[in-house]
Write an enzyme that holds these catalytic residues in place. Sequence first.
Site, PDB file in Angstrom:
ATOM      1  N   PRO A 165       7.623  88.247  -0.944  1.00 55.60           N
ATOM      2  CA  PRO A 165       8.487  89.592  -1.016  1.00 55.60           C
ATOM      3  C   PRO A 165       9.482  89.190   0.208  1.00 55.60           C
ATOM      4  O   PRO A 165       8.903  88.998   1.268  1.00 55.60           O
ATOM      5  CB  PRO A 165       7.722  90.715  -1.118  1.00 55.60           C
ATOM      6  N   ALA A 177       9.795  92.004   3.841  1.00 59.12           N
ATOM      7  CA  ALA A 177       8.286  92.839   3.555  1.00 59.12           C
ATOM      8  C   ALA A 177       7.412  92.543   4.815  1.00 59.12           C
ATOM      9  O   ALA A 177       6.288  92.849   4.592  1.00 59.12           O
ATOM     10  CB  ALA A 177       7.946  92.479   2.353  1.00 59.12           C
ATOM     11  N   GLY A 178       7.713  91.752   5.841  1.00 59.63           N
ATOM     12  CA  GLY A 178       7.015  91.643   6.658  1.00 59.63           C
ATOM     13  C   GLY A 178       5.628  90.437   6.481  1.00 59.63           C
ATOM     14  O   GLY A 178       4.700  90.500   7.216  1.00 59.63           O
ATOM     15  N   GLY A 181       6.727  87.084   6.193  1.00 60.98           N
ATOM     16  CA  GLY A 181       7.115  85.824   6.658  1.00 60.98           C
ATOM     17  C   GLY A 181       7.908  85.027   5.767  1.00 60.98           C
ATOM     18  O   GLY A 181       8.053  83.641   5.792  1.00 60.98           O
ATOM     19  N   SER A 182       8.414  85.470   4.817  1.00 58.39           N
ATOM     20  CA  SER A 182       9.272  84.964   3.675  1.00 58.39           C
ATOM     21  C   SER A 182      10.510  83.864   4.205  1.00 58.39           C
ATOM     22  O   SER A 182      10.293  82.696   3.857  1.00 58.39           O
ATOM     23  CB  SER A 182      10.095  85.881   2.920  1.00 58.39           C
ATOM     24  N   SER A 183      11.010  84.172   5.378  1.00 52.48           N
ATOM     25  CA  SER A 183      12.212  83.372   5.686  1.00 52.48           C
ATOM     26  C   SER A 183      11.471  82.110   6.383  1.00 52.48           C
ATOM     27  O   SER A 183      11.872  81.097   6.094  1.00 52.48           O
ATOM     28  CB  SER A 183      13.126  84.168   6.776  1.00 52.48           C
ATOM     29  N   ALA A 184      10.341  82.376   7.122  1.00 55.02           N
ATOM     30  CA  ALA A 184       9.822  81.214   7.986  1.00 55.02           C
ATOM     31  C   ALA A 184       9.281  80.260   6.693  1.00 55.02           C
ATOM     32  O   ALA A 184       9.163  79.085   7.058  1.00 55.02           O
ATOM     33  CB  ALA A 184       8.730  81.921   8.962  1.00 55.02           C
ATOM     34  N   ALA A 185       8.731  80.787   5.857  1.00 59.90           N
ATOM     35  CA  ALA A 185       7.959  80.008   4.920  1.00 59.90           C
ATOM     36  C   ALA A 185       8.718  79.183   4.235  1.00 59.90           C
ATOM     37  O   ALA A 185       8.513  77.918   3.789  1.00 59.90           O
ATOM     38  CB  ALA A 185       6.979  80.797   3.887  1.00 59.90           C
ATOM     39  N   ASP A 190       5.639  84.082  13.517  1.00 57.19           N
ATOM     40  CA  ASP A 190       5.704  83.934  12.012  1.00 57.19           C
ATOM     41  C   ASP A 190       5.644  82.358  11.844  1.00 57.19           C
ATOM     42  O   ASP A 190       4.837  81.715  10.982  1.00 57.19           O
ATOM     43  CB  ASP A 190       6.932  84.475  11.532  1.00 57.19           C
TER      44      ASP A 190
HETATM   45  C1  MEV Z   1       7.484  90.014  12.447  1.00 59.54           C
HETATM   46  O1  MEV Z   1       6.812  89.325  11.777  1.00 59.54           O
HETATM   47  C2  MEV Z   1       6.694  90.477  13.752  1.00 59.54           C
HETATM   48  C3  MEV Z   1       7.657  91.016  14.860  1.00 59.54           C
HETATM   49  O2  MEV Z   1       6.626  91.321  16.111  1.00 59.54           O
HETATM   50  C4  MEV Z   1       8.742  90.357  15.236  1.00 59.54           C
HETATM   51  C5  MEV Z   1       8.465  88.822  16.278  1.00 59.54           C
HETATM   52  O3  MEV Z   1       7.290  88.642  16.492  1.00 59.54           O
HETATM   53  O4  MEV Z   1       9.403  88.041  16.266  1.00 59.54           O
HETATM   54  C6  MEV Z   1       7.876  92.471  14.633  1.00 59.54           C
END
Ligand code: MEV
Length: 320
Positions: free
Chosen positions: A101, A104-105, A107-111, A152
Amino acid sequence: MPAISATAPGKLILFGEHAVVYNHPAIAIPFNGVHAKATVFATPIAPTGRVRIEAQAIGLDQTLDQLAADHPFAIAIHGVMKTLGIHWLPACHIRITSSIPIAAGMGSSAAVSIALSRALATFLGHPLEDSAVNVIAFQVEQQSHGTPSGVDNTVISFGRPVYFVRNQPIEFLMIREPLDLLVADSGIAAATGPMVAGVLQRFQADPETYGTYFDQIANLVKQARTDLESSAGVHLGPLMTENHSLLQKIGVSTPELDRLVEAALDAGALGAKLTGGGGGGNIIALVANNQIEKATQALLAAGAHRTWLLNLPRYKEPAS
Ligand code: MEV
């Protein structure tokens, strides 16, 4: 020439998000329940250098030279070329898909940048080491999110749990006993960059209070590490719930995320917290095996759009 594909998992932050941006440690794990995939097809009849990039989910179908230089895909592709010392690309078609997703936290962009970098480098005949992929993905993250910690891209590039401190050598984390984690999606998208910027503003307005919150989070992360490596995660649940309280205090939780955390705890979860940048996205709950079904139903009843079960396996320390 056969098509070349590469995938990259999502990620979950178990402890320490946001504080990690301020040089405190965080613990993150790969999440194989979702993944990004990049496939590169040779297109021999197209003119040399014509690179078509297609990512249907975001409505993108363009050639590389049509993309803005600071587009994440362009940064990743140029990053691969620079790393390999290549000045032109054979004609090809790159297709990107993802079940992670967005915003949504997880890591979509990094993946996506990692799958793209891996697939392209392999297509060019020079598969990249995890560490090289990590450097490229961090460049993309810096362009997209302003001041990312790098957690990430690191956990996704190496695909194993990490104890991460910004600008420090990567430490892989041992997981002594397997853990069952439930992940629940609030269904609310919230990009990480603005959440990190909001915390920065509040930190600048009150550095003393925020500094104390970050120190308290760091303390939880260190206890969690000891617990994961030596005591088989028995104290982990309460540490997660405490971490969530501190994330509430720094203003990154929402009523929807709090409701999901409460629902998991009421259903017998050992601990629960939001994961990632907050503002929306997902929560994670540590559950005993016999509570999985009950907690899943409780999360869905409390408004979760979907849930995943992650069986985090044992991880030994790597050989080197
Ligand atoms: C994002 O997945 C985690 C944060 O701590 C941002 C970051 O570490 O760059 C919110």
